[in-house]
Design an enzyme around this catalytic site. Structure first.
Site, PDB file in Angstrom:
ATOM      1  N   GLN A   1      32.065  85.071  52.578  1.00  0.00           N
ATOM      2  CA  GLN A   1      32.057  86.415  52.016  1.00  0.00           C
ATOM      3  C   GLN A   1      31.192  87.343  52.878  1.00  0.00           C
ATOM      4  OE1 GLN A   1      34.064  87.060  49.535  1.00  0.00           O
ATOM      5  NE2 GLN A   1      33.548  89.231  49.394  1.00  0.00           N
TER       6      GLN A   1
ATOM      7  N   VAL B   1      35.301  95.474  49.276  1.00  0.00           N
ATOM      8  CA  VAL B   1      34.892  94.068  49.413  1.00  0.00           C
ATOM      9  C   VAL B   1      33.588  93.833  48.660  1.00  0.00           C
ATOM     10  CG1 VAL B   1      34.327  92.254  51.069  1.00  0.00           C
ATOM     11  CG2 VAL B   1      35.936  94.036  51.711  1.00  0.00           C
ATOM     12  N   ALA B   2      33.554  92.721  47.919  1.00  0.00           N
ATOM     13  CA  ALA B   2      32.317  92.382  47.199  1.00  0.00           C
ATOM     14  C   ALA B   2      31.233  91.978  48.197  1.00  0.00           C
ATOM     15  CB  ALA B   2      32.586  91.246  46.231  1.00  0.00           C
TER      16      ALA B   2
ATOM     17  N   SER C   1      30.917  88.044  44.734  1.00  0.00           N
ATOM     18  CA  SER C   1      32.350  87.803  44.597  1.00  0.00           C
ATOM     19  C   SER C   1      32.549  86.645  43.634  1.00  0.00           C
ATOM     20  CB  SER C   1      32.967  87.436  45.947  1.00  0.00           C
ATOM     21  OG  SER C   1      34.250  86.861  45.735  1.00  0.00           O
TER      22      SER C   1
ATOM     23  N   HIS D   1      34.846  84.714  43.628  1.00  0.00           N
ATOM     24  CA  HIS D   1      35.424  83.585  44.365  1.00  0.00           C
ATOM     25  C   HIS D   1      34.384  82.533  44.738  1.00  0.00           C
ATOM     26  CE1 HIS D   1      39.681  84.675  44.797  1.00  0.00           C
ATOM     27  NE2 HIS D   1      39.243  85.926  44.672  1.00  0.00           N
TER      28      HIS D   1
ATOM     29  N   ASP E   1      43.399  83.444  43.609  1.00  0.00           N
ATOM     30  CA  ASP E   1      44.441  84.454  43.794  1.00  0.00           C
ATOM     31  C   ASP E   1      45.751  83.705  43.972  1.00  0.00           C
ATOM     32  OD1 ASP E   1      42.468  86.381  43.778  1.00  0.00           O
ATOM     33  OD2 ASP E   1      42.330  86.497  45.972  1.00  0.00           O
TER      34      ASP E   1
ATOM     35  N   GLU F   1      44.195  93.656  39.205  1.00  0.00           N
ATOM     36  CA  GLU F   1      44.618  92.618  40.158  1.00  0.00           C
ATOM     37  C   GLU F   1      45.457  91.577  39.422  1.00  0.00           C
ATOM     38  OE1 GLU F   1      41.511  90.741  42.428  1.00  0.00           O
ATOM     39  OE2 GLU F   1      40.919  92.609  43.426  1.00  0.00           O
TER      40      GLU F   1
ATOM     41  N   HIS G   1      44.781  87.712  40.453  1.00  0.00           N
ATOM     42  CA  HIS G   1      43.483  87.018  40.366  1.00  0.00           C
ATOM     43  C   HIS G   1      43.279  86.459  38.958  1.00  0.00           C
ATOM     44  CE1 HIS G   1      38.996  86.852  41.450  1.00  0.00           C
ATOM     45  NE2 HIS G   1      39.014  86.604  40.146  1.00  0.00           N
TER      46      HIS G   1
HETATM   47 ZN   LIG Z   1      40.601  87.296  43.847  1.00  0.00          ZN
END
Ligand SMILES: [Zn+2]
Length: 229
Positions: free
Chosen positions: A122, A142-143, A148, A150, A157, A201, A204
């Site tokens: 990230q 962007v995180a 994030s 993730h 995703d 999203e 996600h």
């Molecule tokens: Zn995502």
């Protein structure tokens, strides 16, 4: 007469002996059962706190946070998925496999695209964006590393064969309608940016466990709403 008395006495001793052994065994078993129950409770609590881990622009993870039991689930991935992002947290692997299989059984092919992303990955993505577009634009797309979802390994995703996973496609609509049955939510629903901080999203999904997923789906709320934060 003495003989009869001896037999009766022996029988009495055997009878009480048997009762003694029986009571002892039952007590021991009960003790073990309550012990097992306690362990299960601890496990359940641990599982719950993992399932409901909140990461957003206000709640970040440390550099060293790595999800428990990272593993590659047995599902198909998009051709451009990197090895790292095929990994998911241990508790989410089976539910994800079940979800993808159920979709397939109904003629809907879901592909994994990107699940786990380490703090380092990230950081790379974020720094590259900052270099190419400047900090302000990077921050809106962007995180920041640690922020994030993730990094939790609890989200993925999803994409389809056309790599066009938007509302109205067979795959996105199936996912939105059915993912809660397997413990997943559409983490960033349409029109909920004030709550989640992130635009819609449809691809996600986040694992939160069946109970929370059903509640969130039924009440059309977000994870933030659910956790009341
Ligand atoms: Zn995502």
């Amino acid at each position: 007469m003495k003989k009869v008395f001896k037999i009766i006495l022996s029988l009495i001793i055997i009878f009480f002996g048997a009762i003694y052994i029986l009571v002892n065994t039952v007590l021991k078993e009960n003790y073990n059962i309550s012990d097992i129950k306690n362990n299960l409770t601890k496990e359940t609590i641990n599982k719950k706190s993992q399932e409901l881990l909140l990461v957003n622009d206000q709640n970040g993870l440390g550099k060293d946070y790595i999800p428990e039991g990272l593993t590659i689930p047995n599902i198909k991935f998009s051709s451009n998925s990197a090895n790292e992002e095929k990994h998911v947290a241990g508790i989410m692997a089976k539910p994800l496999e079940k979800l993808v299989k159920a979709a397939k059984d109904e003629g809907v092919t879901l592909l994994g695209n990107s699940a786990y992303r380490s703090y380092k990955s990230q950081e790379k993505v974020y720094n590259n964006r900052v270099k190419s577009q400047g900090r302000k634009l990077a921050d809106s797309y962007v995180a920041k590393p640690g922020f994030s979802e993730h990094q939790t390994g609890l989200c993925i995703d999803i994409t389809n064969k056309d790599k066009y996973f938007v509302e109205g496609t067979k795959e996105a609509d199936w996912l939105a309608k059915n993912c809660y049955k397997f413990g997943f939510i559409i983490r960033y629903p349409k029109g909920k940016k004030t709550s989640t901080g992130i635009d819609y999203e449809p691809w996600h999904i986040r694992y939160v466990g069946k109970e929370a997923a059903k509640y969130i789906y039924d009440n059309k709320i977000t994870l933030e709403d659910y956790l009341n934060k």
